[in-house]
Design an enzyme around this catalytic site. Sequence first.
Site, PDB file in Angstrom:
ATOM      1  N   MET A  18       0.872  -1.310   0.020  1.00  0.00           N
ATOM      2  CA  MET A  18      -0.068  -0.024  -0.117  1.00  0.00           C
ATOM      3  C   MET A  18       0.865   1.143   0.065  1.00  0.00           C
ATOM      4  O   MET A  18       0.472   2.271  -0.520  1.00  0.00           O
ATOM      5  CB  MET A  18      -1.165  -0.037   1.221  1.00  0.00           C
ATOM      6  CG  MET A  18      -2.110  -1.078   1.128  1.00  0.00           C
ATOM      7  SD  MET A  18      -3.308  -0.677  -0.215  1.00  0.00           S
ATOM      8  CE  MET A  18      -3.453   1.148  -0.111  1.00  0.00           C
ATOM      9  N   ASP A  60      14.526   2.627   9.999  1.00  0.00           N
ATOM     10  CA  ASP A  60      13.802   1.814  11.076  1.00  0.00           C
ATOM     11  C   ASP A  60      12.824   2.770  11.745  1.00  0.00           C
ATOM     12  O   ASP A  60      13.218   3.749  12.701  1.00  0.00           O
ATOM     13  CB  ASP A  60      14.893   1.404  11.869  1.00  0.00           C
ATOM     14  CG  ASP A  60      14.414   0.624  13.041  1.00  0.00           C
ATOM     15  OD1 ASP A  60      12.883   0.452  13.313  1.00  0.00           O
ATOM     16  OD2 ASP A  60      15.152  -0.001  13.931  1.00  0.00           O
ATOM     17  N   ASN A  87       2.470   4.902   7.377  1.00  0.00           N
ATOM     18  CA  ASN A  87       1.939   3.713   6.817  1.00  0.00           C
ATOM     19  C   ASN A  87       2.527   2.451   7.276  1.00  0.00           C
ATOM     20  O   ASN A  87       2.045   1.462   7.137  1.00  0.00           O
ATOM     21  CB  ASN A  87       2.125   3.715   5.359  1.00  0.00           C
ATOM     22  CG  ASN A  87       1.742   2.634   4.533  1.00  0.00           C
ATOM     23  OD1 ASN A  87       0.502   2.085   4.423  1.00  0.00           O
ATOM     24  ND2 ASN A  87       2.859   1.854   4.013  1.00  0.00           N
ATOM     25  N   TYR A 150      -2.205  -6.760  17.428  1.00  0.00           N
ATOM     26  CA  TYR A 150      -2.461  -6.176  16.309  1.00  0.00           C
ATOM     27  C   TYR A 150      -3.570  -5.256  16.607  1.00  0.00           C
ATOM     28  O   TYR A 150      -3.686  -3.949  16.288  1.00  0.00           O
ATOM     29  CB  TYR A 150      -2.800  -7.010  15.079  1.00  0.00           C
ATOM     30  CG  TYR A 150      -3.307  -6.131  13.795  1.00  0.00           C
ATOM     31  CD1 TYR A 150      -2.176  -5.715  12.875  1.00  0.00           C
ATOM     32  CD2 TYR A 150      -4.386  -6.034  13.235  1.00  0.00           C
ATOM     33  CE1 TYR A 150      -2.595  -4.890  11.619  1.00  0.00           C
ATOM     34  CE2 TYR A 150      -4.569  -5.367  12.320  1.00  0.00           C
ATOM     35  CZ  TYR A 150      -3.681  -4.739  11.412  1.00  0.00           C
ATOM     36  OH  TYR A 150      -4.105  -4.079  10.264  1.00  0.00           O
ATOM     37  N   LYS A 154      -3.599  -1.045  16.732  1.00  0.00           N
ATOM     38  CA  LYS A 154      -4.546  -0.134  16.071  1.00  0.00           C
ATOM     39  C   LYS A 154      -5.492   0.600  16.608  1.00  0.00           C
ATOM     40  O   LYS A 154      -5.814   1.708  15.929  1.00  0.00           O
ATOM     41  CB  LYS A 154      -5.056  -1.191  14.855  1.00  0.00           C
ATOM     42  CG  LYS A 154      -4.164  -1.767  13.826  1.00  0.00           C
ATOM     43  CD  LYS A 154      -3.193  -0.647  13.118  1.00  0.00           C
ATOM     44  CE  LYS A 154      -2.288  -1.358  12.099  1.00  0.00           C
ATOM     45  NZ  LYS A 154      -1.627  -0.479  11.334  1.00  0.00           N
ATOM     46  N   THR A 185      -4.561  -7.371  -2.027  1.00  0.00           N
ATOM     47  CA  THR A 185      -2.903  -7.237  -2.305  1.00  0.00           C
ATOM     48  C   THR A 185      -2.436  -8.699  -2.771  1.00  0.00           C
ATOM     49  O   THR A 185      -3.106  -9.684  -2.678  1.00  0.00           O
ATOM     50  CB  THR A 185      -2.212  -6.811  -0.920  1.00  0.00           C
ATOM     51  OG1 THR A 185      -2.470  -8.143  -0.036  1.00  0.00           O
ATOM     52  CG2 THR A 185      -2.937  -5.610  -0.217  1.00  0.00           C
TER      53      THR A 185
END
Length: 244
Positions: A18, A60, A87, A150, A154, A185
């Site tokens: 992306m 990094d 991103n 995760y 988020k 993707t």
Amino acid sequence: MARLHNKVAIITGAAQGMGATHARAFVQEGALVVLTDLNEQKGQALAAELGPNALFIKQDVTSEEDWAKVVEETTQAFGNIDVLVNNAGITMAQSILDTSLAQYRKILEINQVSVFLGMKAVIPVMQQAKTGSIINISSINGLVGGAIGYTDSKFAVRGMSKAAALECAPFGIRVNSVHPGVIETPMLMQEDAKAAVEEFAKTIPLKRIAKPEEVTSMVLYLASDDSSYSTGSEFVIDGGLTAQ
């Protein structure tokens, strides 16, 4: 005139996926783009493809020193920073009982701490210009539950975006989060997963998964002056999945 004419943008995790889609669209819309990633080979190749309006910097995103380097090299090359797209990120899908502390900390460092570091690094430059747009890529799992680690990271991106938006508003800096659902993707559409993805798509109200360009269109909107009155908000691109 192109929507991002002469705007200077930093996009992390831009060597592929992306991030690369965003970078290509930003350059097409007139932006000067700094691509950052750990994958130096792919990052340099993409910058070469995009031409003189693109610069690759190996980074990094969990390193405060690397962030200082990126900001310094960006301003030296292009003079300003108008847009930051946080991103870079990783996924992890396993049970809380199977997740080690080291694994948990790694996903938080990359998905959450890097966003904090990125905002902290660019805000002083944007304050001087009294304008800027920070776009933090979260997920629908920043709105609803999902895998441990995760989901946590988020949700944190969503909260950080709101906190930073309130702090930065007096300086004309906007901060928003983007929450993609299932995106088409190459990795997702591999033969061993393709059938499962197509079956899952039937549960989405729009009955399909998103094209990468549909996410990029939202990111472009937030980077441009078209979204001049939008800050502290979540922008969801999920085909109605979280509306159910």
